[in-house]
Structures are given as C-alpha cells and as structure tokens.
Design a protein around this motif. Sequence first.
Motif, PDB file in Angstrom:
ATOM      1  N   ALA A  46      37.354  38.724  45.897  1.00 17.08           N
ATOM      2  CA  ALA A  46      36.542  38.198  46.987  1.00 17.08           C
ATOM      3  C   ALA A  46      37.475  37.387  47.871  1.00 17.08           C
ATOM      4  CB  ALA A  46      35.392  37.339  46.453  1.00 17.08           C
ATOM      5  N   PRO A  47      37.034  36.985  49.063  1.00 17.80           N
ATOM      6  CA  PRO A  47      37.897  36.153  49.911  1.00 17.80           C
ATOM      7  C   PRO A  47      38.372  34.904  49.170  1.00 17.80           C
ATOM      8  CG  PRO A  47      36.022  36.951  51.178  1.00 17.80           C
ATOM      9  CD  PRO A  47      35.785  37.356  49.757  1.00 17.80           C
ATOM     10  N   GLY A  48      39.680  34.805  48.948  1.00 20.53           N
ATOM     11  CA  GLY A  48      40.243  33.665  48.237  1.00 20.53           C
ATOM     12  C   GLY A  48      40.076  33.702  46.734  1.00 20.53           C
ATOM     13  N   TRP A  49      39.652  34.835  46.200  1.00 23.02           N
ATOM     14  CA  TRP A  49      39.362  34.924  44.759  1.00 23.02           C
ATOM     15  C   TRP A  49      39.911  36.220  44.187  1.00 23.02           C
ATOM     16  CZ3 TRP A  49      37.708  32.617  40.423  1.00 23.02           C
ATOM     17  CH2 TRP A  49      37.248  33.413  39.375  1.00 23.02           C
ATOM     18  N   ASP A  50      40.506  36.120  42.982  1.00 24.78           N
ATOM     19  CA  ASP A  50      41.003  37.286  42.254  1.00 24.78           C
ATOM     20  C   ASP A  50      40.846  36.987  40.766  1.00 24.78           C
ATOM     21  OD1 ASP A  50      42.375  39.325  41.003  1.00 24.78           O
ATOM     22  OD2 ASP A  50      43.958  39.419  42.502  1.00 24.78           O
TER      23      ASP A  50
END
Length: 238
Positions: A46-50
């Motif tokens: 997700a945006p800014g998330w892994d």
Amino acid sequence: MTPREVAALLAYVVRLDPRLTLDDPAAAADRLTQWADLLSDVPATAPGWDAARVARDHIARSPYRIQPSDVSRPWHTHKADQLGRHVGTFEPTAHPHLDPDDVEGYRRALAAERHAIAIGQQAPTTHRAITAGPAAAEVERRLAQLGTYMPRTVAQTLATYRPHRAERERLARADAPDPLTVACTWCAAPEGEPCRGRAVNPRNEQTRHRPRSKPHPCRIEDATAAHLARRNAQETSA
C-alpha cells in the motif's frame, strides 16, 4: 492479503529465518490458515507500506520468531497514521459526476475516500509542506527579512491594516514570487517598497508619488524570473 499472498509472505519469512521451517505438511497448512485469517485485513503493499519489508525488519531486529501480529500491528499503526494525516477534504472537481448540491452524495464519497485510505488503496491527501526540501531555506530567509516576532494571531488581526506586509507574508509561506524582492524598473521603487504612482495636482501642477496597491507588471515578471532562477539553483545544488 489473499491466501496466495500470505503463502508468498510465509515462504519469504522461512527463507530469512530457517527456524520456521515445518516438515509436516499438515502443520504447514494449519499455519497458513492461521496467518491468512489474521492477515486478511492487511494488504501486501500500500502507499508507504510493504508487509514483506515489515517482516524482514522484525526478523533482523528481534530474537523472537515472527508471529502474524508482528505484521498486523504495524499495519494498523500505519493505517491510523495515514488517516490522521489525511486532511479530509474531498475534491468535487476531480469527480465531475458528483453534484455539488448533493450533500448525501458528498458524504458517501468522503466516506469511500477514507475507506480507500484505510485499506491501503489510496494515499492520504496532505497539505503541501514548505518546511523541508530545497525551498525551505529560501522561505526561512524571506520570513526572517519580514520579521517573525509577532504572534500569528496578532498578525492576522492586523492584516487588514497592513495589506502589503500581509501579502508578502502570504507569498513567503506559499513559496511564491514576491515582487517586492526586486526593484521596479518602471517607477524606480527600491527593493522592499511598493510601486509608486504619479499624481499631478491640477491647481499648481505639482507632481507627487503615492504607493500603488499592486506592483507594476514588469516588476512581477522580474520577481518571477528571479524566483525561478533561485529554485533552479537550489534544485541543482541539492
């Protein structure tokens, strides 16, 4: 994450930490079912998330074997941070199908926008920051020239009585070209002073100058060119 995404995450985790290897196929299937259940509301990316990066960081820093909660807890913290940074202003012009007078439709669109951010499908809409990056030093320099000794609430109250200063402060905060940072080639107004207009007294034909509410167009063009040159120099040196 889907069961397939969870299986890929588990395979990556086992490769990084061989202690998690299970030789029993039934036990491996049970663990996959457990992880898939606990991570069903956690996206893989997700945006800014892994999720894979979060798992890797845990394995690299913690002596304990990773659990599904070691991935889900950081996700919920990240989600709360994303929603907290979202300004919560839905932009109707980006959705021409939305009637501006449809209040319920606006609320549904706003709720859908927040839901998309909460599940990682959309990045939050935040205010543009001017306190970092190449423009920060220029903004600080211009605000320092104007003076920042006065509380902002007092400055806002006095803005009506000091329109030139209020406009310069607004331009500095927005990192926009300020015409008063250059001299005017039309009326010869020096840097920091407003442009001047000439008025002739019809009785004695005496000429006097009075401050203009707006700078001359040539001064605006010169300030814009100087502002762009400073920005390009900052970006080149960054």
